[in-house]
Design a protein around this motif. Structure first.
Motif, PDB file in Angstrom:
ATOM      1  N   HIS A 448      30.892  51.373  19.608  1.00  0.00           N
ATOM      2  CA  HIS A 448      31.447  50.353  20.491  1.00  0.00           C
ATOM      3  C   HIS A 448      32.321  50.971  21.576  1.00  0.00           C
ATOM      4  N   TRP A 449      33.165  51.943  21.210  1.00  0.00           N
ATOM      5  CA  TRP A 449      34.120  52.473  22.188  1.00  0.00           C
ATOM      6  C   TRP A 449      33.641  53.752  22.857  1.00  0.00           C
ATOM      7  N   PHE A 450      32.496  54.262  22.393  1.00  0.00           N
ATOM      8  CA  PHE A 450      31.981  55.479  23.002  1.00  0.00           C
ATOM      9  C   PHE A 450      31.811  55.336  24.521  1.00  0.00           C
ATOM     10  N   PRO A 451      31.269  54.203  25.027  1.00  0.00           N
ATOM     11  CA  PRO A 451      31.136  54.062  26.481  1.00  0.00           C
ATOM     12  C   PRO A 451      32.477  54.136  27.206  1.00  0.00           C
ATOM     13  N   LYS A 452      33.548  53.724  26.562  1.00  0.00           N
ATOM     14  CA  LYS A 452      34.860  53.816  27.212  1.00  0.00           C
ATOM     15  C   LYS A 452      35.302  55.284  27.311  1.00  0.00           C
ATOM     16  N   LEU A 453      34.980  56.063  26.281  1.00  0.00           N
ATOM     17  CA  LEU A 453      35.377  57.466  26.271  1.00  0.00           C
ATOM     18  C   LEU A 453      34.620  58.271  27.316  1.00  0.00           C
ATOM     19  N   THR A 454      33.304  57.970  27.450  1.00  0.00           N
ATOM     20  CA  THR A 454      32.467  58.893  28.196  1.00  0.00           C
ATOM     21  C   THR A 454      31.764  58.258  29.389  1.00  0.00           C
ATOM     22  N   ASN A 554      27.132  50.846  33.647  1.00  0.00           N
ATOM     23  CA  ASN A 554      27.192  50.465  35.052  1.00  0.00           C
ATOM     24  C   ASN A 554      28.525  49.858  35.452  1.00  0.00           C
ATOM     25  N   SER A 555      29.432  49.673  34.473  1.00  0.00           N
ATOM     26  CA  SER A 555      30.751  49.167  34.860  1.00  0.00           C
ATOM     27  C   SER A 555      31.785  49.678  33.869  1.00  0.00           C
ATOM     28  N   ASP A 556      33.048  49.359  34.150  1.00  0.00           N
ATOM     29  CA  ASP A 556      34.103  49.729  33.213  1.00  0.00           C
ATOM     30  C   ASP A 556      34.074  48.845  31.971  1.00  0.00           C
ATOM     31  N   ASN A 557      33.332  47.784  32.014  1.00  0.00           N
ATOM     32  CA  ASN A 557      33.311  46.822  30.913  1.00  0.00           C
ATOM     33  C   ASN A 557      31.867  46.591  30.482  1.00  0.00           C
ATOM     34  N   PRO A 558      31.241  47.615  29.888  1.00  0.00           N
ATOM     35  CA  PRO A 558      29.793  47.539  29.664  1.00  0.00           C
ATOM     36  C   PRO A 558      29.390  46.448  28.687  1.00  0.00           C
ATOM     37  N   TRP A 559      30.234  46.090  27.740  1.00  0.00           N
ATOM     38  CA  TRP A 559      29.835  45.070  26.761  1.00  0.00           C
ATOM     39  C   TRP A 559      30.243  43.682  27.226  1.00  0.00           C
ATOM     40  N   ASN A 560      30.825  43.573  28.400  1.00  0.00           N
ATOM     41  CA  ASN A 560      31.384  42.297  28.854  1.00  0.00           C
ATOM     42  C   ASN A 560      32.377  41.738  27.840  1.00  0.00           C
ATOM     43  N   ALA A 561      33.344  42.583  27.477  1.00  0.00           N
ATOM     44  CA  ALA A 561      34.321  42.162  26.491  1.00  0.00           C
ATOM     45  C   ALA A 561      35.558  41.636  27.179  1.00  0.00           C
ATOM     46  N   CYS A 562      36.453  41.039  26.386  1.00  0.00           N
ATOM     47  CA  CYS A 562      37.602  40.371  26.977  1.00  0.00           C
ATOM     48  C   CYS A 562      38.909  41.131  26.847  1.00  0.00           C
ATOM     49  N   SER A 563      39.001  42.060  25.890  1.00  0.00           N
ATOM     50  CA  SER A 563      40.323  42.621  25.627  1.00  0.00           C
ATOM     51  C   SER A 563      40.660  43.708  26.642  1.00  0.00           C
TER      52      SER A 563
END
Lengths: 614, 112, 529
Positions: A448-454, A554-563
């Motif tokens: 889940h958080w891998f896209p945020k890391l990399t 493609n964005s900083d919020n790839p999962w379209n999450a809210c937090s």
């Protein structure tokens, strides 16, 4: 950030060592924790694979692929004709437990996910005390290396179970004149260091969560993960010191010859009458140990359940069901977990009054646990579920943890515990909680958080290759344990029951015949374990390969999450947020009518009527 | 929190007073244990001496916590944080102390 | 973004970061000392020996309490001075605090030192005697008396377990006196003739040879075992038979035997132990009692001394007695055991080994007179003497009544006798052996059930005492280092933002008060209860 630019020169261009090794940035420390913990988990897994050989094939020598790690001298001392003797098995068993619990899962959950995600989710620039944070990582590493390094000492590593119960642990290695350089003492000192590290960490976490929340992020708007980390930190803060005390007492027992835990007239078959004053009690150790030990279970569990609680709403596109009851549930769980510890000790000769008390509290604590699990299950209802890799793991977590939790209920009653105590049933129960439960939660979190890391996704194909075999093999590995346990298989048999078995059907040895009936399950379980190891290879490839070759987000919020963690740049730089984040609403605002998209991020300014017209 | 210098100046005398009380309490504890005509209950150490000793110690500790550590006017959050430590500490002590307690073996348990 | 709320408080919580952190830390400290106190409570409630009640000298503890409370006051004043921006005053108050911390630790050191020099023995009949151990031949050869001594004729060294530290210490005693009992040929073809003197080189070489041979043989064995089970797998009639099947087991056993015979040349000789004999007559060997055990502690009888590293020294037990100057006798444990067995306590005491010694008997008789007077006095006040009164003879009593005749004592009343006892200053941290020559006694080893100095080893009370006060002392040192840092290196912080330093000193002060708070409980619990 820009205001203080002049005062803090070269803050943003730290050298390699400062950036990657002695980093004070919570994200780097989180990654350090994560990688170290995964390596320790691998080592713990390896120990277990060797043990499983001895259980499945006690009369056959270890195969070469298993014993390649051992040196010649080590083999000469610790193997007998290539087989695992009881003492070595005990050593591996003790270290497997210790490594998995103290060096693997806790640092992975609390250290890695807690460090990386919590400050981001509360919109903080870093932890409240970055240097303290760095110190707690290094103390943890030192403690872990001390424990594992003791394999190479003359005495070998600790060999009295992961609980290190005296008087067993008191006699173990007691013959060595340099008491400091024995596996047992190193284990204790390593443990004291690990606890110190956890204490520093938990002080840091709680301070951060209380004081560094972003503007507008009120308590009831916090993501569930932050709540879970807060409770976890409190458990660490208040439950660990008694074990630290117990560890220190055991060190004093070993190195200065005191008798905190040695009863009078203690006798050992080989050593003879113990040369200690006596007057102590092993029960005292067990109290101090399990005062930590039970909250420890929730220290393991809460970060995993928190990861799942973050992932489910994102992938069902609807708010988490019963957020408030989950929050209160986790608080009650934290509170109750402090007063259930002696259910591990029904067989110690404790008085029945105390047993009855703990039986009651233990059954009580299942209520908040069930609330948490039920809320997560109901969250699935009516959602538009997307089976992304994290969601696969999260969905598997629910039934697996369910089995683990429910098999624990019988153990809460001391009459049933008389039969099941110290059997494979107990092993099956807590491995269901920890391995397919908690670890699956962490795999979900990593995806889940891998896209945020990399800035890249992890591969779906490789994930399927990892997920499905793991799910099946975990069950073929741990479910037979429940069956064997009810048949009476003891958890510490180093030869898997070979010594008790009777092949003769006419024998009067009823237990021997029962053992013969269930002993072949050992082979299935052992092969499951070894294949499970092979099933982790896609994960390793996936984890490291995706850093370079993964599909780009493609964005900083790839999962379209809210937090809030998704409001940061990818990967987040030093100081995390480019401008101070403000939280306008709760963190699970999916499918809201006010906005067009199916999610309404916390950091988005409210859509007022004027804005709409613009 | 008394933050302004004037208020702090006012407190100096209070701190002195508390210090004196602490010294007196200490002497009192020793006197109760050592001096024969102050020995309540049976001769030597017994339950009453324990209660008195712990009571004086608790009074002293409370004074230190309230005045020196400013707990008498602290934020609510601090009470929660520290209070939890105290609560669970007492839990541990009490339950561990009752480890072997076994009421059914007490002779008068069934009203005999 | 930068980390906020380092100095100024956050609005909704009203607290800055370090304030929250220190209170959290203190909460965990409560649990830490809570754990230790639970240990104390548990050990005391369920102790199976008479708890050493009110046994420590109170004066050092009392002074330390004053010192710590004083430092608590000055640390508050140091904070007040900072709040009022009076740097000079801050320096003065903080320095006093640090001096108090040092004084506390010095006093603690004095106490510890007295304890570590104080010997205690639990005799075979559970009588406890306390005092100072002395060299067997006072003035002359300063051999430490507590050692186990043996007239050694033979030494057997276990090569797997032999320990360098033991050997280095014992080697000087072995010297050239011990020689190999048999010829020794190593696998490397090095040969040691029968009669070669014991030496580190010899043992090291033999040990290395032993380990190498073990590794070599284990490798051969592993290969053999793997081959055997592979062969079993290739046997059609063993198909589907599990490892515990008798046919399979038999086959593997047979096959292993065959394969081992084939490999015979590859095996090496294993010499697990070396035996040395005394060249000319028995040799005195003296060993620290923590290192080994005498199989037969009676002087002049055959026996062995087994060290922890499995070195076996056989010969005749020599004089291993302990000579002590006795400053305390305690029969409470004897009485406790007698009551358990249903024996009359008086009889148990009168039959005890200790009272066979005339000087001890005299002390006991004087004590009986004193107890008699005490009984009379207490009868007037409707009180009962305690076990401590009845069965324990303190150093004050021994010192006070040593030079008095029993007849004189019988004429005095309780108060007059008690007035003879020396005061607290006389023995600030315990009995003072430089002023008074306490009666001497020689305790043969077979009478010693357990002996230790007053260290954590002696009993669970002292273990608790040393662990709690030791950890508390570490806290004092840690707190002093932090406060010292503010005193000596705080000026920079003060110049940058005085409120910052004030906050830090407040936080350090909170920790300091907590340390004081712990001591407030420790003092009555350990010294007065």
């Amino acid at each position: 950030m820009s205001d203080h630019h002049d005062d803090h020169h070269d803050h943003h261009n730290p050298g390699f060592i400062q950036k990657y090794i002695f980093s004070t940035d919570h994200k780097m420390i989180g990654i350090q924790y994560g990688i170290t913990a995964l390596l320790f988990l691998l080592f713990g897994f390896y120990l277990m694979m060797v043990m499983r050989w001895s259980i499945a094939y006690p009369t056959e020598p270890l195969p070469a692929w298993m014993s390649w790690l051992f040196t010649e001298d080590w083999k000469a001392q610790w193997l007998s004709e290539g087989k695992l003797p009881g003492e070595t098995y005990n050593m591996f068993g003790a270290m497997h437990g210790t490594i998995m619990v103290f060096l693997g899962i806790v640092p992975l959950g609390f250290g890695a996910f807690g460090n990386y995600v919590t400050p981001l989710q509360i919109g903080a620039p870093d932890m409240a005390f970055p240097k303290l944070n760095m110190m707690s990582y290094w103390i943890y590493l030192l403690g872990g290396l001390m424990m594992c390094g003791s394999f190479f000492l003359e005495s070998g590593a600790a060999k009295s179970g992961w609980t290190n119960y005296p008087p067993l642990s008191f006699f173990a290695d007691s013959q060595y004149p340099h008491q400091f350089w024995t596996g047992q003492t190193q284990w204790l000192i390593g443990l004291v260091l690990l606890i110190t590290s956890s204490l520093l960490g938990s002080v840091n976490f709680i301070t951060t969560i209380i004081n560094l929340r972003a503007k507008g992020l009120t308590w009831m708007r916090l993501p569930f993960l932050v709540w879970a980390m807060l409770v976890t930190a409190f458990l660490l803060l208040l439950a660990f010191p008694p074990l630290e005390v117990a560890g220190i007492m055991q060190v004093v027992d070993r190195m200065f010859g005191s008798s905190f835990f040695q009863p009078s007239g203690l006798y050992h078959q080989q050593i003879g009458l113990s040369d200690a004053s006596g007057g102590g009690s092993p029960l005292l150790y067990q109290h101090l140990f399990w005062f930590l030990g039970h909250p420890e279970v929730y220290v393991l569990l809460l970060p995993a359940i928190a990861c799942v609680a973050e992932i489910i709403p994102v992938n069902t596109r609807r708010p988490i069901w019963g957020y408030k009851s989950m929050v209160y549930g986790v608080l009650v769980l934290g509170f109750l977990s402090f007063i259930v510890w002696a259910h591990h000790m029904y067989m110690t000769g404790m008085g029945p009054a105390v047993s009855a008390f703990f039986q009651t509290t233990t059954t009580l604590i299942s209520i908040p646990s069930v609330i948490l699990l039920t809320c997560l299950l109901i969250s699935l209802w009516g959602g538009s579920i997307k089976f992304t890799p994290p969601m696969l793991w999260a969905c598997a977590f629910l039934p697996m943890f369910g089995i683990g939790g429910l098999t624990g209920l019988p153990l809460a009653f001391n009459l049933v515990d008389l039969h099941l105590h110290d059997t494979y049933y107990v092993i099956g129960h807590f491995h269901y909680v920890v391995a397919p439960g908690i670890l699956f939660g962490f795999f979900a979190g990593i995806h889940h958080w891998f896209p945020k890391l990399t800035g890249r996704y992890m591969s779906r194909t490789l994930n399927h290759l990892h997920f499905w075999p793991s799910l099946i093999l975990m069950n073929t590995l741990f479910f037979p344990m429940l069956i064997q346990g009810m048949a009476g298989f003891h958890r510490r048999w180093y030869n898997g029951g070979d010594a008790y078995l009777t092949a003769d059907p006419d024998s009067v040895n009823v237990f021997g015949k029962t053992v013969a009936e269930y002993i072949d399950l050992n082979i299935m379980m052992s092969w499951s374990a070894w294949l499970l190891c092979a099933a982790q290879i896609p994960f390793v490839i996936n984890l490291f390969g995706s850093i370079k070759f993964g599909r780009k987000t493609n964005s900083d919020n790839p999962w379209n999450a809210c937090s809030l963690e998704w409001a940061t740049p990818t990967p987040p730089g030093h100081g995390n947020f480019i401008e101070e984040p403000v939280a306008y609403r709760g963190s699970y605002e999916y499918a809201r009518p006010e906005v067009e998209e199916d999610f309404y991020p916390q950091w988005k300014k409210p859509v007022t009527d004027e804005n709409k017209e613009d | 929190m008394a933050d302004s210098p004037e208020e702090i100046k006012k407190h100096v005398k209070l701190y002195m007073l508390i210090g004196v009380i602490l010294f007196i309490c200490t002497v009192l504890t020793v006197a109760v244990a050592k001096i024969e005509w102050l020995d309540f209950g049976a001769r030597g150490f017994d339950a009453i001496d324990m209660v008195i000793g712990l009571l004086i110690a608790s009074v002293k500790a409370t004074l230190v916590a309230l005045i020196f550590m400013h707990l008498n006017h602290e934020k609510k959050m601090i009470y929660w944080l520290f209070g939890m430590g105290i609560f669970f500490g007492i839990c541990l002590m009490v339950i561990t102390g009752f480890a072997f307690s076994d009421p059914i073996y007490y002779e008068d348990f069934f009203g005999r | 973004m930068e980390i906020p709320y380092i100095v100024e408080p956050r609005k909704d919580t009203g607290l800055n970061n370090s304030k929250i952190a220190i209170w959290l830390f203190l909460a965990s400290e409560v649990m830490l000392f809570g754990g230790l106190f639970s240990g104390y409570v548990f050990l005391r409630i369920y102790a199976d020996y008479p708890w050493p009640e009110r046994t420590l000298p109170v004066l050092p503890g009392l002074i330390n309490t004053f010192v710590l409370i004083g430092s608590s006051i000055t640390v508050v004043f140091a904070w007040v001075a900072l709040k009022l921006r009076e740097w000079r005053k801050f320096q003065i108050y903080m320095s006093i605090t640090l001096i108090c911390a040092a004084l506390f630790m010095v006093l603690k050191g004095v106490e510890y030192n007295a304890k570590f020099g104080h010997q205690a023995i639990r005799l075979d009949d559970y009588t406890v005697i306390e005092g100072h151990a002395y060299p067997q031949e006072e003035g002359g050869d300063k051999k430490i008396t507590k050692n186990l001594n043996i007239q050694a004729e033979q030494i057997q060294i276990d090569l797997k377990r032999v320990d360098d530290k033991y050997y280095e210490t014992m080697g000087a005693q072995y010297g050239e006196h011990f020689v190999l009992a048999e010829d020794l040929t190593l696998n490397s073809k090095t040969k040691y003739e029968k009669g070669t003197a014991i030496s580190k080189e010899l043992i090291d070489a033999a040990k290395k040879d032993f380990i190498d041979a073990l590794a070599n043989n284990s490798n051969v064995n592993i290969a053999v075992a793997r081959q055997a089970s592979k062969d079993a797998g290739n046997q059609p009639e063993l198909d589907g038979k599990r490892y515990y099947d008798k046919d399979r087991k038999d086959f593997i056993a047979k096959r292993t035997k065959e394969l081992k015979a084939e490999q015979e040349d590859n095996y090496q000789n294993i010499t697990p132990a070396l035996t040395f004999i005394a060249k000319e007559g028995a040799v005195d060997i003296s060993v620290n009692p923590r290192w080994g055990k005498l199989s037969n502690p009676k002087e002049g009888e055959k026996g062995t001394l087994k060290l922890k590293d499995e070195t076996l020294i056989s010969g005749t037990t020599a004089d291993s007695s302990i000579t002590m100057r006795v400053d305390g006798i305690d029969f409470r444990h004897t009485v406790m055991k007698a009551v358990e067995k249903g024996i009359d306590p008086e009889a148990a005491i009168n039959n005890s080994w200790l009272l066979k010694d005339q000087s001890m008997k005299l002390i006991w008789d004087k004590h009986l007179v004193f107890v008699d007077k005490l009984q009379n006095y207490l009868d007037e006040h409707d009180k009962e003497p305690t076990d401590l009164d009845l069965y324990r003879i303190t150093w004050q009593e021994i010192a006070g009544l040593m030079d008095k005749d029993i007849e004189d004592l019988e004429k005095m009343d309780h108060h007059e006798i008690a007035a003879l006892f020396p005061g607290d200053i006389e023995g600030f941290a315990g009995a003072n052996h430089t002023r008074v020559h306490y009666p001497k006694i020689n305790v043969p080893r077979e009478q010693v059930r357990f002996e230790a100095v007053f260290s954590p080893r002696w009993n669970t009370y002292y273990a608790t005492y040393f662990t709690i006060t030791g950890l508390h002392g570490l806290h004092v040192i840690g707190g002093a280092i932090v406060l010292g840092y503010y005193l000596f290196f705080g000026r920079k912080m003060y110049d940058a933002n005085p409120e910052w330093l004030a906050n830090r000193v407040e936080v350090g002060g909170l920790f300091w008060h907590f340390v004081d708070l712990v001591w407030i409980f420790l003092f009555p619990i350990l010294y007065l209860m």
